[in-house]
Design an enzyme around this catalytic site. Structure first.
Site, short mmCIF file in Angstrom:
data_model
loop_
_atom_site.label_atom_id
_atom_site.label_comp_id
_atom_site.label_asym_id
_atom_site.label_seq_id
_atom_site.Cartn_x
_atom_site.Cartn_y
_atom_site.Cartn_z
N SER A 147 18.73 -4.66 57.09
CA SER A 147 18.78 -6.12 57.05
C SER A 147 20.19 -6.52 57.44
CB SER A 147 18.49 -6.61 55.63
OG SER A 147 18.86 -7.97 55.52
N TYR A 170 19.49 -5.48 46.51
CA TYR A 170 18.87 -5.42 47.84
C TYR A 170 19.94 -5.16 48.90
CZ TYR A 170 16.12 -6.82 51.94
OH TYR A 170 15.48 -6.85 53.17
N1 LIG Z 1 11.14 -10.48 55.90
C1 LIG Z 1 12.43 -10.52 56.22
O1 LIG Z 1 13.01 -11.60 56.44
C2 LIG Z 1 13.22 -9.25 56.34
C3 LIG Z 1 14.55 -9.35 56.78
C4 LIG Z 1 15.30 -8.18 56.92
C5 LIG Z 1 14.73 -6.96 56.62
N2 LIG Z 1 13.43 -6.89 56.18
C6 LIG Z 1 12.89 -5.56 55.87
O2 LIG Z 1 11.70 -5.34 56.61
C7 LIG Z 1 10.82 -4.48 55.89
C8 LIG Z 1 9.43 -5.10 55.81
O3 LIG Z 1 9.56 -6.33 55.11
P1 LIG Z 1 8.44 -7.47 55.11
O4 LIG Z 1 9.15 -8.75 55.21
O5 LIG Z 1 7.35 -7.14 56.06
O6 LIG Z 1 7.92 -7.33 53.61
P2 LIG Z 1 6.49 -7.58 52.94
O7 LIG Z 1 5.65 -8.50 53.75
O8 LIG Z 1 6.78 -7.93 51.52
O9 LIG Z 1 5.83 -6.13 53.02
C9 LIG Z 1 6.42 -5.06 52.37
C10 LIG Z 1 5.63 -3.81 52.70
O10 LIG Z 1 6.22 -2.71 51.97
C11 LIG Z 1 5.20 -2.09 51.22
N3 LIG Z 1 5.69 -1.47 50.00
C12 LIG Z 1 6.36 -2.03 48.98
N4 LIG Z 1 6.55 -1.13 48.00
C13 LIG Z 1 5.98 0.04 48.42
C14 LIG Z 1 5.82 1.31 47.87
N5 LIG Z 1 6.24 1.62 46.64
N6 LIG Z 1 5.20 2.28 48.60
C15 LIG Z 1 4.71 2.00 49.84
N7 LIG Z 1 4.81 0.80 50.40
C16 LIG Z 1 5.43 -0.17 49.71
C17 LIG Z 1 4.21 -3.21 50.90
O11 LIG Z 1 2.97 -2.65 50.50
P3 LIG Z 1 1.99 -3.44 49.43
O12 LIG Z 1 1.16 -4.38 50.26
O13 LIG Z 1 1.20 -2.33 48.82
O14 LIG Z 1 2.86 -4.16 48.46
C18 LIG Z 1 4.16 -3.92 52.23
O15 LIG Z 1 3.33 -3.24 53.13
C19 LIG Z 1 11.47 -4.26 54.51
O16 LIG Z 1 12.14 -3.02 54.51
C20 LIG Z 1 12.46 -5.41 54.43
O17 LIG Z 1 13.54 -5.11 53.59
C21 LIG Z 1 12.66 -8.00 56.04
#
Ligand SMILES: NC(=O)c1ccc[n+]([C@@H]2O[C@H](COP(=O)([O-])OP(=O)(O)OC[C@H]3O[C@@H](n4cnc5c(N)ncnc54)[C@H](OP(=O)(O)O)[C@@H]3O)[C@@H](O)[C@H]2O)c1
Length: 247
Positions: A147, A170
């Site tokens: 991030s 985080y």
């Molecule tokens: N969204 C943003 O603005 C943003 C910005 C920078 C970086 N990121 C990074 O991008 C990545 C994806 O984020 P996102 O925004 O798509 O988040 P999200 O929509 O909340 O999805 C998170 C994903 O991670 C999975 N997960 C969480 N805990 C887990 C575990 N114990 N074992 C296996 N899977 C697990 C969730 O599965 P479940 O459905 O089972 O919960 C879901 O598939 C993350 O690493 C996040 O830090 C996101």
């Protein structure tokens, strides 16, 4: 219909959010995508949708909170595919408020441990278990979903757009993930494997929240670019789309 091109990718947390979009866009390039998910039912629903687009998609159980599942994922990929071309370490958690908050003096030990467990330790465990299979691919690629909030340079600048976003667990987990990215890239520098850290943008997902400016459909660009770098591509870097970010 996406013609299979012989490449195999594992994307963790691919049942929804950025992980799903990444699996879709890699799959549309003809790459076989394996969705690493903790909930098989929602993983299977996602795989069905991808298959409906002509994508070769499979599902494997992976729970980042259960380190033993990393070895089972490696065993599954070895048995069914014999190698792994692309690993996208996408699964991640955010357990704090981020905007306008600095919880450095109050963040609980539980939040720190749970965040580092999923965002750092599980990534290292899975990557280590999968490296022997990635080494069998001709041009292995590893993408770590970091991030912009990992950037110590930007956090230290008073006028930076991320300056107010100081959820410590985080942010620090992603800074440490960047450190792992640099260290592993150094260890692998004489191989065909490239490993990079990705900032997808601030994306409207469950984690990113409703005020995020980027739609989820646009969120896979950075991960897909880094997952499909050619031989001249970067390794050991930190990127948003084509731009390098400061550490
Ligand atoms: N969204 C943003 O603005 C943003 C910005 C920078 C970086 N990121 C990074 O991008 C990545 C994806 O984020 P996102 O925004 O798509 O988040 P999200 O929509 O909340 O999805 C998170 C994903 O991670 C999975 N997960 C969480 N805990 C887990 C575990 N114990 N074992 C296996 N899977 C697990 C969730 O599965 P479940 O459905 O089972 O919960 C879901 O598939 C993350 O690493 C996040 O830090 C996101």
């Amino acid at each position: 219909m996406a013609a299979a091109n012989g490449k195999v990718a594992l994307i963790t947390g691919a049942n929804r959010g950025i992980g799903y979009e990444t699996a879709k866009d890699l799959g549309l390039q003809g790459i076989t995508v394996i969705l690493g998910v903790r909930d098989i039912e929602s993983g299977q629903e996602a795989a069905n949708k991808l298959q409906g687009l002509g994508i070769d998609a499979a599902v494997v159980h992976y729970d980042a909170a259960k380190p033993e599942t990393a070895g089972l994922v490696a065993e599954y990929i070895k048995q069914h595919f014999g190698k792994l071309d692309i690993l996208v370490n996408n699964a991640g958690v955010l357990k704090e408020n981020l905007i306008g908050v600095n919880n450095s003096s109050t963040v609980s030990s539980t939040v720190l441990h749970e965040t580092f467990e999923i965002n750092l330790f599980a990534v290292i465990e899975l990557t280590q278990k999968l490296l022997p299979l990635i080494k069998l691919a001709s041009a292995g690629r590893i993408v770590n979903l970091s991030s912009i909030l990992a950037s110590l340079t930007l956090h230290s600048m008073a006028d930076s757009p991320i300056e107010p976003a100081k959820g410590f667990a985080y942010n620090a987990s992603k800074t440490a993930l960047n450190a792992y990215t640099v260290h592993l890239a150094h260890e692998l520098k004489n191989t065909n494997i490239k490993i990079n850290a990705a900032h997808p943008g601030w994306v409207k997902t469950q984690l990113g929240g409703e005020h995020a400016p980027m739609e989820v459909e646009d969120s896979s660009k950075t991960s897909v670019r880094l997952a499909t770098l050619n031989q001249d591509g970067e390794s050991g870097g930190f990127f948003h789309e084509n731009d390098a970010l400061p550490w």
